[in-house]
Motif scaffolding. Sequence first.
Motif, PDB file in Angstrom:
ATOM      1  N   ASN A 118       0.828  -1.212   0.000  1.00  0.00           N
ATOM      2  CA  ASN A 118       0.000   0.000   0.000  1.00  0.00           C
ATOM      3  C   ASN A 118       0.859   1.257   0.000  1.00  0.00           C
ATOM      4  OD1 ASN A 118      -2.589  -1.206   0.020  1.00  0.00           O
ATOM      5  ND2 ASN A 118      -2.431  -1.589   2.217  1.00  0.00           N
ATOM      6  N   MET A 119       1.939   1.255   0.773  1.00  0.00           N
ATOM      7  CA  MET A 119       2.830   2.401   0.817  1.00  0.00           C
ATOM      8  C   MET A 119       3.500   2.656  -0.535  1.00  0.00           C
ATOM      9  SD  MET A 119       2.829   4.125   3.538  1.00  0.00           S
ATOM     10  CE  MET A 119       2.195   4.029   5.214  1.00  0.00           C
ATOM     11  N   VAL A 120       3.861   1.595  -1.216  1.00  0.00           N
ATOM     12  CA  VAL A 120       4.462   1.744  -2.543  1.00  0.00           C
ATOM     13  C   VAL A 120       3.447   2.322  -3.519  1.00  0.00           C
ATOM     14  CG1 VAL A 120       5.464   0.518  -4.509  1.00  0.00           C
ATOM     15  CG2 VAL A 120       6.139  -0.107  -2.187  1.00  0.00           C
ATOM     16  N   PHE A 121       2.214   1.826  -3.491  1.00  0.00           N
ATOM     17  CA  PHE A 121       1.172   2.338  -4.378  1.00  0.00           C
ATOM     18  C   PHE A 121       0.844   3.800  -4.069  1.00  0.00           C
ATOM     19  CE2 PHE A 121      -0.141  -2.167  -5.336  1.00  0.00           C
ATOM     20  CZ  PHE A 121       0.041  -2.068  -6.705  1.00  0.00           C
ATOM     21  N   ILE A 122       0.861   4.167  -2.783  1.00  0.00           N
ATOM     22  CA  ILE A 122       0.638   5.566  -2.412  1.00  0.00           C
ATOM     23  C   ILE A 122       1.727   6.450  -2.994  1.00  0.00           C
ATOM     24  CG2 ILE A 122       0.712   7.166  -0.447  1.00  0.00           C
ATOM     25  CD1 ILE A 122      -0.826   5.073   1.163  1.00  0.00           C
ATOM     26  N   SER A 123       2.956   5.974  -2.957  1.00  0.00           N
ATOM     27  CA  SER A 123       4.077   6.730  -3.530  1.00  0.00           C
ATOM     28  C   SER A 123       3.923   6.885  -5.034  1.00  0.00           C
ATOM     29  CB  SER A 123       5.401   6.031  -3.200  1.00  0.00           C
ATOM     30  OG  SER A 123       5.589   5.922  -1.807  1.00  0.00           O
ATOM     31  N   THR A 246       1.404  15.686   2.840  1.00  0.00           N
ATOM     32  CA  THR A 246       0.749  14.903   3.891  1.00  0.00           C
ATOM     33  C   THR A 246       1.113  13.430   3.787  1.00  0.00           C
ATOM     34  OG1 THR A 246      -1.107  16.442   3.949  1.00  0.00           O
ATOM     35  CG2 THR A 246      -1.466  14.255   4.895  1.00  0.00           C
ATOM     36  N   LEU A 247       1.010  12.889   2.581  1.00  0.00           N
ATOM     37  CA  LEU A 247       1.339  11.484   2.391  1.00  0.00           C
ATOM     38  C   LEU A 247       2.843  11.256   2.523  1.00  0.00           C
ATOM     39  CD1 LEU A 247      -1.119  10.657  -0.525  1.00  0.00           C
ATOM     40  CD2 LEU A 247      -1.313  10.036   1.882  1.00  0.00           C
ATOM     41  N   GLY A 248       3.634  12.309   2.291  1.00  0.00           N
ATOM     42  CA  GLY A 248       5.065  12.208   2.545  1.00  0.00           C
ATOM     43  C   GLY A 248       5.340  11.996   4.026  1.00  0.00           C
ATOM     44  N   VAL A 249       4.592  12.697   4.889  1.00  0.00           N
ATOM     45  CA  VAL A 249       4.705  12.490   6.338  1.00  0.00           C
ATOM     46  C   VAL A 249       4.296  11.071   6.691  1.00  0.00           C
ATOM     47  CG1 VAL A 249       3.771  13.197   8.581  1.00  0.00           C
ATOM     48  CG2 VAL A 249       4.325  14.925   6.863  1.00  0.00           C
ATOM     49  N   LEU A 250       3.242  10.590   6.040  1.00  0.00           N
ATOM     50  CA  LEU A 250       2.763   9.225   6.263  1.00  0.00           C
ATOM     51  C   LEU A 250       3.855   8.211   5.941  1.00  0.00           C
ATOM     52  CD1 LEU A 250      -0.108   7.870   6.933  1.00  0.00           C
ATOM     53  CD2 LEU A 250      -0.198   7.407   4.496  1.00  0.00           C
ATOM     54  N   VAL A 251       4.504   8.394   4.802  1.00  0.00           N
ATOM     55  CA  VAL A 251       5.561   7.472   4.386  1.00  0.00           C
ATOM     56  C   VAL A 251       6.776   7.594   5.300  1.00  0.00           C
ATOM     57  CG1 VAL A 251       7.194   6.948   2.534  1.00  0.00           C
ATOM     58  CG2 VAL A 251       4.798   7.396   1.989  1.00  0.00           C
ATOM     59  N   TYR A 295      -3.902  11.439   9.629  1.00  0.00           N
ATOM     60  CA  TYR A 295      -5.088  11.873   8.896  1.00  0.00           C
ATOM     61  C   TYR A 295      -5.818  12.972   9.667  1.00  0.00           C
ATOM     62  CZ  TYR A 295      -4.479   7.211   6.787  1.00  0.00           C
ATOM     63  OH  TYR A 295      -3.966   6.092   6.187  1.00  0.00           O
ATOM     64  N   ALA A 296      -5.959  12.780  10.989  1.00  0.00           N
ATOM     65  CA  ALA A 296      -6.683  13.735  11.814  1.00  0.00           C
ATOM     66  C   ALA A 296      -5.988  15.094  11.848  1.00  0.00           C
ATOM     67  CB  ALA A 296      -6.831  13.191  13.233  1.00  0.00           C
ATOM     68  N   LEU A 297      -4.650  15.080  11.779  1.00  0.00           N
ATOM     69  CA  LEU A 297      -3.889  16.327  11.833  1.00  0.00           C
ATOM     70  C   LEU A 297      -3.896  17.078  10.508  1.00  0.00           C
ATOM     71  CD1 LEU A 297      -0.748  15.253  13.918  1.00  0.00           C
ATOM     72  CD2 LEU A 297      -2.599  16.756  14.652  1.00  0.00           C
ATOM     73  N   PHE A 298      -3.855  16.340   9.397  1.00  0.00           N
ATOM     74  CA  PHE A 298      -3.625  16.974   8.096  1.00  0.00           C
ATOM     75  C   PHE A 298      -4.824  16.943   7.155  1.00  0.00           C
ATOM     76  CE2 PHE A 298       0.618  15.768   9.567  1.00  0.00           C
ATOM     77  CZ  PHE A 298       1.312  16.949   9.377  1.00  0.00           C
ATOM     78  N   TYR A 299      -5.817  16.089   7.422  1.00  0.00           N
ATOM     79  CA  TYR A 299      -6.950  15.968   6.507  1.00  0.00           C
ATOM     80  C   TYR A 299      -8.217  16.545   7.133  1.00  0.00           C
ATOM     81  CZ  TYR A 299      -4.520  12.895   3.210  1.00  0.00           C
ATOM     82  OH  TYR A 299      -3.674  12.389   2.269  1.00  0.00           O
TER      83      TYR A 299
END
Length: 325
Positions: A118-123, A246-251, A295-299
């Motif tokens: 999932n992380m690879v697909f998000i990237s 945001t997704l960069g922080v996630l990764v 998600y709660a912080l950034f979305y």
Amino acid sequence: MAVLDAAELCFPLLHNSSCRKPLAHWSEAVLVNILLSFISLTTAALNLLVIISVSHFRKLHTPTNNLLLSLAVSDFLVGLVSMPVAIYKKTSCWALGDLVCTLYNYLSYIITSASVGNMVFISVDRYMAICDPLHYPGRVTVTRVRVCVCVCWLGSLLHSTYILVDDLVQPGRHHVCSGECVIVVNYVAGTVDLVVTFATPIAAIFVLYSQVFVVAVSQARAMRSHVHGVRTRLTAKSSELKAAWTLGVLVLVFLMCFCPYYCVFLVGGDLLNVSSEFYLLFLFYSNSCLNPLIYALFYPWFKKALRIIVTLQILRDSSSEANVL
């Protein structure tokens, strides 16, 4: 002394084949169990809210959110299954049998592999959205993303089957005493697992996000400089840029929780004691609790959806059409 030894065994009646009970100070064990159980419960609850949000509200049925939904499912399973059983294994003798032990390890491998996928697909999604924005809407559709998610979980299933094929054929074959639940992977399978779930994904994520942030930074500078004729086009992509950060922080959080576990075993995992191995594993699992907090912080949409769910407005007939964006 014989009575004391029998009291320390998992199954005193199986004196010659029983494992010894895990030894820990009572107060420390209670404190650790309460803390880790709270993390486990919080992980399952928060990710369940993400699953409900993305599944229920039509406005959230976007390609990127479908990837987040898949990640939330794997994180939910971590909180519901992996964490509680890991705590049980750390503090108690295994009394659920060899078959349940094998199925637990099998499910844990599937969840872990799916999270990495999932992380690879998000990237990849963020790379295409930022680096090739003109073709992104046509190439990345909800249907195609759902197919990719299915491929991700199917690939995780096949990969885990290959890694644990010996235990699946003969559960408990590596157990040396009654009351333990261990997993032993041969050298070839371990090397394949290291390449598939660590080396290759880390390299792919690093390369993709390097390109994403180079483009994102250059576009952010262009937006601040108010270049004539480019300003309107770039402003329209500001939401994509924000999603990329945001997704960069996630990764990044994923890598911080993920890398120590594999790196330690890569350089010398045999030197670890049982407690160190457990806490490294729980650090990896804790990523599943941090994701919904990000998600709660950034979305903003997650906050709005959460408010509707908590106040039970979700029970209304038209709640799925609510504008949570």
